[in-house]
Structures are given as C-alpha cells and as structure tokens.
Design an enzyme around this catalytic site. Structure first.
Site, PDB file in Angstrom:
ATOM      1  N   TYR A 131     -40.139 -39.921 -52.720  1.00  0.00           N
ATOM      2  CA  TYR A 131     -39.185 -40.472 -51.727  1.00  0.00           C
ATOM      3  C   TYR A 131     -37.910 -41.004 -52.364  1.00  0.00           C
ATOM      4  O   TYR A 131     -37.142 -41.702 -51.695  1.00  0.00           O
ATOM      5  CB  TYR A 131     -39.817 -41.635 -50.954  1.00  0.00           C
ATOM      6  CG  TYR A 131     -41.202 -41.409 -50.443  1.00  0.00           C
ATOM      7  CD1 TYR A 131     -41.471 -40.442 -49.487  1.00  0.00           C
ATOM      8  CD2 TYR A 131     -42.269 -42.185 -50.913  1.00  0.00           C
ATOM      9  CE1 TYR A 131     -42.764 -40.248 -49.017  1.00  0.00           C
ATOM     10  CE2 TYR A 131     -43.552 -41.992 -50.443  1.00  0.00           C
ATOM     11  CZ  TYR A 131     -43.791 -41.020 -49.500  1.00  0.00           C
ATOM     12  OH  TYR A 131     -45.061 -40.841 -49.042  1.00  0.00           O
TER      13      TYR A 131
ATOM     14  N   GLY B 126     -46.580 -51.641 -39.463  1.00  0.00           N
ATOM     15  CA  GLY B 126     -45.985 -52.971 -39.577  1.00  0.00           C
ATOM     16  C   GLY B 126     -44.527 -52.945 -40.016  1.00  0.00           C
ATOM     17  O   GLY B 126     -43.888 -51.895 -40.089  1.00  0.00           O
TER      18      GLY B 126
ATOM     19  N   ARG C 218     -44.401 -42.566 -55.389  1.00  0.00           N
ATOM     20  CA  ARG C 218     -43.303 -42.948 -54.481  1.00  0.00           C
ATOM     21  C   ARG C 218     -41.908 -42.647 -55.037  1.00  0.00           C
ATOM     22  O   ARG C 218     -41.065 -42.132 -54.311  1.00  0.00           O
ATOM     23  CB  ARG C 218     -43.405 -44.427 -54.083  1.00  0.00           C
ATOM     24  CG  ARG C 218     -44.733 -44.800 -53.402  1.00  0.00           C
ATOM     25  CD  ARG C 218     -44.678 -46.132 -52.659  1.00  0.00           C
ATOM     26  NE  ARG C 218     -43.826 -46.048 -51.501  1.00  0.00           N
ATOM     27  CZ  ARG C 218     -42.639 -46.558 -51.418  1.00  0.00           C
ATOM     28  NH1 ARG C 218     -42.150 -47.267 -52.411  1.00  0.00           N
ATOM     29  NH2 ARG C 218     -41.921 -46.394 -50.335  1.00  0.00           N
TER      30      ARG C 218
ATOM     31  N   GLU D 208     -50.970 -51.868 -36.449  1.00  0.00           N
ATOM     32  CA  GLU D 208     -51.532 -51.014 -37.514  1.00  0.00           C
ATOM     33  C   GLU D 208     -50.737 -51.178 -38.807  1.00  0.00           C
ATOM     34  O   GLU D 208     -50.232 -50.203 -39.363  1.00  0.00           O
ATOM     35  CB  GLU D 208     -51.465 -49.535 -37.108  1.00  0.00           C
ATOM     36  CG  GLU D 208     -52.118 -49.170 -35.802  1.00  0.00           C
ATOM     37  CD  GLU D 208     -51.833 -47.720 -35.377  1.00  0.00           C
ATOM     38  OE1 GLU D 208     -51.073 -47.011 -36.071  1.00  0.00           O
ATOM     39  OE2 GLU D 208     -52.366 -47.310 -34.346  1.00  0.00           O
ATOM     40  N   PRO D 209     -50.591 -52.367 -39.336  1.00  0.00           N
ATOM     41  CA  PRO D 209     -49.785 -52.519 -40.548  1.00  0.00           C
ATOM     42  C   PRO D 209     -50.547 -52.079 -41.799  1.00  0.00           C
ATOM     43  O   PRO D 209     -51.750 -52.313 -41.917  1.00  0.00           O
ATOM     44  CB  PRO D 209     -49.519 -54.026 -40.600  1.00  0.00           C
ATOM     45  CG  PRO D 209     -50.682 -54.637 -39.887  1.00  0.00           C
ATOM     46  CD  PRO D 209     -51.166 -53.649 -38.878  1.00  0.00           C
ATOM     47  N   GLY D 210     -49.852 -51.456 -42.705  1.00  0.00           N
ATOM     48  CA  GLY D 210     -50.453 -51.070 -43.985  1.00  0.00           C
ATOM     49  C   GLY D 210     -49.662 -51.683 -45.125  1.00  0.00           C
ATOM     50  O   GLY D 210     -50.094 -52.619 -45.792  1.00  0.00           O
TER      51      GLY D 210
ATOM     52  N   CYS E 191     -45.914 -33.310 -67.475  1.00  0.00           N
ATOM     53  CA  CYS E 191     -44.976 -32.227 -67.820  1.00  0.00           C
ATOM     54  C   CYS E 191     -44.160 -31.777 -66.616  1.00  0.00           C
ATOM     55  O   CYS E 191     -44.341 -30.663 -66.101  1.00  0.00           O
ATOM     56  CB  CYS E 191     -45.756 -31.079 -68.420  1.00  0.00           C
ATOM     57  SG  CYS E 191     -46.608 -31.623 -69.894  1.00  0.00           S
ATOM     58  N   GLU E 192     -43.304 -32.638 -66.128  1.00  0.00           N
ATOM     59  CA  GLU E 192     -42.418 -32.339 -65.005  1.00  0.00           C
ATOM     60  C   GLU E 192     -41.188 -33.229 -65.169  1.00  0.00           C
ATOM     61  O   GLU E 192     -41.330 -34.424 -65.437  1.00  0.00           O
ATOM     62  CB  GLU E 192     -43.049 -32.756 -63.667  1.00  0.00           C
ATOM     63  CG  GLU E 192     -44.335 -32.073 -63.328  1.00  0.00           C
ATOM     64  CD  GLU E 192     -44.228 -31.221 -62.075  1.00  0.00           C
ATOM     65  OE1 GLU E 192     -43.107 -31.028 -61.560  1.00  0.00           O
ATOM     66  OE2 GLU E 192     -45.279 -30.747 -61.645  1.00  0.00           O
TER      67      GLU E 192
ATOM     68  N   TYR F 120     -49.639 -47.516 -51.001  1.00  0.00           N
ATOM     69  CA  TYR F 120     -49.340 -46.100 -51.250  1.00  0.00           C
ATOM     70  C   TYR F 120     -49.160 -45.824 -52.740  1.00  0.00           C
ATOM     71  O   TYR F 120     -48.339 -45.001 -53.135  1.00  0.00           O
ATOM     72  CB  TYR F 120     -48.107 -45.668 -50.442  1.00  0.00           C
ATOM     73  CG  TYR F 120     -48.243 -45.949 -48.955  1.00  0.00           C
ATOM     74  CD1 TYR F 120     -49.187 -45.258 -48.192  1.00  0.00           C
ATOM     75  CD2 TYR F 120     -47.468 -46.930 -48.320  1.00  0.00           C
ATOM     76  CE1 TYR F 120     -49.339 -45.530 -46.833  1.00  0.00           C
ATOM     77  CE2 TYR F 120     -47.619 -47.203 -46.958  1.00  0.00           C
ATOM     78  CZ  TYR F 120     -48.552 -46.505 -46.226  1.00  0.00           C
ATOM     79  OH  TYR F 120     -48.705 -46.770 -44.893  1.00  0.00           O
TER      80      TYR F 120
HETATM   81  N1  LLP Z   1     -50.114 -46.151 -38.261  1.00  0.00           N
HETATM   82  C1  LLP Z   1     -49.905 -44.839 -38.449  1.00  0.00           C
HETATM   83  C2  LLP Z   1     -50.300 -43.904 -37.405  1.00  0.00           C
HETATM   84  C3  LLP Z   1     -49.300 -44.384 -39.636  1.00  0.00           C
HETATM   85  O1  LLP Z   1     -49.086 -43.089 -39.805  1.00  0.00           O
HETATM   86  C4  LLP Z   1     -48.926 -45.321 -40.644  1.00  0.00           C
HETATM   87  C5  LLP Z   1     -48.302 -44.881 -41.884  1.00  0.00           C
HETATM   88  C6  LLP Z   1     -49.194 -46.684 -40.409  1.00  0.00           C
HETATM   89  C7  LLP Z   1     -49.763 -47.060 -39.201  1.00  0.00           C
HETATM   90  C8  LLP Z   1     -48.870 -47.758 -41.405  1.00  0.00           C
HETATM   91  O2  LLP Z   1     -47.508 -47.934 -41.556  1.00  0.00           O
HETATM   92  P1  LLP Z   1     -46.959 -49.133 -42.498  1.00  0.00           P
HETATM   93  O3  LLP Z   1     -47.348 -50.435 -41.870  1.00  0.00           O
HETATM   94  O4  LLP Z   1     -47.601 -48.966 -43.833  1.00  0.00           O
HETATM   95  O5  LLP Z   1     -45.510 -48.937 -42.524  1.00  0.00           O
HETATM   96  N2  LLP Z   1     -46.514 -42.952 -48.323  1.00  0.00           N
HETATM   97  C9  LLP Z   1     -45.330 -43.496 -47.697  1.00  0.00           C
HETATM   98  C10 LLP Z   1     -45.648 -44.142 -46.376  1.00  0.00           C
HETATM   99  C11 LLP Z   1     -46.317 -43.210 -45.407  1.00  0.00           C
HETATM  100  C12 LLP Z   1     -46.678 -43.881 -44.127  1.00  0.00           C
HETATM  101  C13 LLP Z   1     -47.595 -43.046 -43.332  1.00  0.00           C
HETATM  102  N3  LLP Z   1     -48.056 -43.652 -42.127  1.00  0.00           N
HETATM  103  C14 LLP Z   1     -44.660 -44.461 -48.660  1.00  0.00           C
HETATM  104  O6  LLP Z   1     -45.170 -44.670 -49.750  1.00  0.00           O
HETATM  105  O7  LLP Z   1     -43.595 -45.006 -48.345  1.00  0.00           O
END
Ligand code: LLP
Length: 425
Positions: free
Chosen positions: A327, A239, A323, A284-286, A353-354, A381
């Site tokens: 990042y 997303g 995060r 596929e929004p997360g 401890c880092e 995340y």
């Molecule tokens: N579809 C696929 C195949 C993905 O690999 C991901 C995220 C998503 C959908 C969802 O993307 P979004 O809508 O959340 O942007 N841990 C990192 C983000 C890693 C994302 C991995 N893939 C962070 O905290 O920024």
C-alpha cells in the site's frame, strides 16, 4: 502514557526493554502490549455502556489466539471472514453467538460450519449468496440469521486498495438494489432477516463518511419497516483509522467522539421516526483495536552505502510486514537504543529477493550493524498478512503484560514448512 516508551535510553514495551525480548526470543519478533489492547477495546465498549451494542473485533487484523482470548474475556464478539477464523474463535474460547460472518465468497462448507456453531449473523453480499445460504440452512433444518451488506456509495477517501464502499468495489449490495434484495431474502424459507451492515473502507481518520453511511442505512431501515421487514441490528462496519506517525498526517477522530456522534444520530432518529424501537449497534473494528499495540522488532544485518541510496538491511522483510510494499504505507522506524552521532538517510530493506522488499524509505537514522530497530504500530495486518516467501519462517509473537513476557506464537521451523510437501514417488 504510551505503552511503548524510552526508559534509560532503551525502548520499552510496558515494563520490559525490547533489548531483553530480542535476546530471549530472537528477531524478527512481533511484540504486543496487553494493556494497550484492552485500552483500545474499551475505547469502543465504554461509550456504549448501558446500550445494546456489540463490538465484533475484525480478527483479520490480528488473529493470534491469545489476543482473541483476551478480547473474548473482555466481552468482544468477532467479525470473521472464513471458516478458519471461526475455528480460531472457538479455539480461543470466544462465543459463537457473538460472531458475524463477512465476506463475498462464503463456501457451502463454511456456511454449514457457521450454522452448526450458531453464529449471530451472516453478513450477506449478493443474491446468489442468499440462495446458497438458504439451501444450506434448509438441508440442516436450521434458519440462518441474515444481514445484508449494503454499499452506501460513500467515498471513504482512503487508499484505493482499502476503500470498499463505492459502486466500483466487489463488496456489498448496491444501495439501489438493496430493497429488492431484502424482499428476496424475506421470501426465502430458511432465512431470518435481522440486520443491515456496511463497511466503507479502512484507515478512515475522519468519521464524516461513516456518519453519511449511517444516514443511508437509517433511510433504508425506515423503508424496510414500511414494508414489514423489521431489522434488529445495524452494523456500521470497521473502526476509525489510527496514527502511524507520518509527518503531516491528520489526527484520527477520537473513538469516543465517533461513538457519541453515531448515538446522537441514532437517538434522534429513533425518537422521531423509528418510534423509539430499539436497535442493536454493531461495530467491526480491527486496526484500531490492535494496530498501536504491536511493534515488529528487527536487527540490522548490514549497512550498505551506495552512490544514490544507502541501504539498511534488516532481518525482517516484506514477508513479515507487507503493508509498505503493498500500500506504500508509511510505518515509523525507531532505534531501540538510540545512538548519538550523525544520522544517515537509509532505505530500510529486507533480505528477500525483490526490489519491492522495503519496509521504510529515506529515514535519517544513526545506526551500526547489529542494532535493533522497532517498526511501530505494526500490530494490525502485520502477522496475519505474513507469508513464507523465500522459505522464511514467520516471526515469533510475544505479548507483554507488565513485566511478564508470554510467547504467544513460537517461531516456525523450516522442517514444519516443508512437512506438508512430498517428493514424487
Ligand atoms: N469489516 C469488514 C467487512 C472489513 O472488510 C474490514 C477490513 C473491517 C471490518 C475492519 O476494518 P478496520 O477497523 O481494520 O479498518 N490490510 C489492509 C487493511 C484491509 C482491511 C480489510 N477489511 C491494511 O493493512 O491497511
């Protein structure tokens, strides 16, 4: 109105003060707003109303069963990346027929599990994966629905760790190899080629790269059509990015505008070149579903002034929220009960401890030992990337619905952490 707001000098989530939740459940604590979650899901689902579309929540962002359950009941499908995530969907009452399975390294056991569950589609990322899936499907006497994750080679202009659509990434099939890979897939006896997908990266505030990726997928669908390979769905991947609140940060494009622009292109293409044939659109929004629904609540253990830096040592750490250190992500820190008085500039750090164990750097805050702080926009995340480093039990999770707080994951005990281990005989 934001679902997190100050009322009578105390930061609230919906109708509950975070002070009360800290007292009741302890800290560190993840706290989520149900209303925010549903509003975020609706932001994708509503502009798609009346169309053949499916929002498959990328559950890697936050896979707590209560969150999956709420989204499933709202009509969501799920984007999974492991057999474990599939088990969570099933445990939460999700519909396997709305599950898509992403990821570059699916094992035979995971393929079998997903085929038996009857998922909607495998998002395949390589030729060896096609052969493996075909073999597993043949052994089970089933046909596997397949989409190819095509790498459109579009620059998502995001952090290098979360950009995925360039040639140098491990993900997807190169755009130039896509046609040949589709031909291979179409020849395999136990595969049904049904779709195309991409995911160019995460935390994209602008939709231009996504629209560019859409154009490339459309081009490929036309080429495939001419070959007699007809696709039923187009999956545009993750997303839109979200606002973390850093000074100077660009505004994310509103989700509704993005969806509208996608459909404008799809409709024009269908009318002109695709002979009006229907195509299902999958998202596929997360992050944009859960990110701003959650905060990480923590307590100030000590204030430690120094000659170069002042440290605010809290009871949450890099193991709870990775995060910032992973990042260099900027996450907003708010006092739960703001104090009058002179602010001091602190690095907010945990007890791990880092030196990399920091949550925020150079923040002006007026604080005292024992104060509560909230890391904002921590719903995505956060908990899913948490670890037990330093034998720290992971945070508990609470979901707030109006004036009701539901404990949706209790705090782990150290006894549980060591229960899987054995001493030598
Ligand atoms: N579809 C696929 C195949 C993905 O690999 C991901 C995220 C998503 C959908 C969802 O993307 P979004 O809508 O959340 O942007 N841990 C990192 C983000 C890693 C994302 C991995 N893939 C962070 O905290 O920024």
């Amino acid at each position: 109105m934001s679902h997190f707001h100050y009322q009578d000098g105390v930061l609230h989530v919906e109708a509950l003060p975070l002070t009360q939740l800290a007292e009741q459940f302890g800290t560190p604590l993840y706290v989520y707003s149900k209303a925010a979650l549903l509003a975020n899901f609706d932001a994708y689902a509503q502009p798609c109303a009346g169309r053949d579309a499916l929002v498959c929540y990328a559950m890697k962002a936050n896979s707590n069963l209560a969150i999956l359950d709420l989204l499933a009941r709202r009509g969501a499908g799920f984007d999974i990346v492991s057999g474990g995530e599939l088990q969570r969907v099933l445990a939460a009452g999700g519909d396997p027929g709305k599950v898509i399975f992403s990821g570059v390294g699916k094992t035979e056991a995971e393929m079998e599990q997903a085929l038996l569950a009857g998922i909607l589609c495998f998002n395949v990322e390589s030729i060896p994966e096609l052969h493996r899936l075909n073999g597993v499907a043949a052994r089970l006497g089933k046909r596997a629905p397949v989409s190819l994750r095509v790498n459109p080679n579009v620059d998502a202009k995001t952090h290098p760790y979360i950009a995925t659509g360039l040639k140098a990434n491990k993900f997807g099939v190169a755009f130039d190899d896509a046609l040949a890979t589709y031909r291979t897939a179409a020849r395999l006896s136990h595969l049904d080629v049904v779709g195309i997908d991409c995911h160019i990266g995460s935390q994209l505030l602008d939709d231009a790269p996504l629209l560019e990726a859409l154009d490339k997928l459309i081009e490929l669908i036309d080429t495939l059509d001419a070959e007699g390979i007809h696709l039923h769905h187009l999956d545009i991947g993750g997303g839109i990015g979200i606002q973390y609140g850093e000074a100077g940060e660009a505004d994310p494009v509103p989700v509704a505008d993005y969806v509208q622009r996608l459909y404008a292109r799809i409709d024009a293409w269908r009318a002109a070149r695709h002979q009006g044939k229907p195509i299902k659109l999958i998202f596929e929004p997360g992050r944009s579903i859960v990110g701003n629904t959650g905060v990480l609540l923590m307590k100030v253990e000590f204030l430690k002034p120094g000659s170069e830096k002042n440290f605010c040592i809290v009871d949450a750490a890099m193991n709870d929220m990775k995060r910032p250190t992973l990042y260099q992500a900027w996450m907003e820190i708010k006092p739960v009960v703001p104090r009058a008085g002179v602010a001091t500039v602190y690095d907010v750090v945990g007890p791990v401890c880092e030196s990399g164990d920091w949550l925020a750097r150079e923040r002006a805050l007026a604080l005292d030992q024992g104060d509560l702080l909230a890391m904002m926009t921590a719903g995505a995340y956060g908990m899913t990337m948490a670890s037990n480093y330093n034998t720290r039990t992971r945070a508990a999770e609470v979901l707030v619905d109006g004036d009701q707080a539901h404990l949706i994951r209790r705090r782990e005990t150290v006894a549980e952490l060591i229960a899987l281990e054995s001493r030598l005989p």
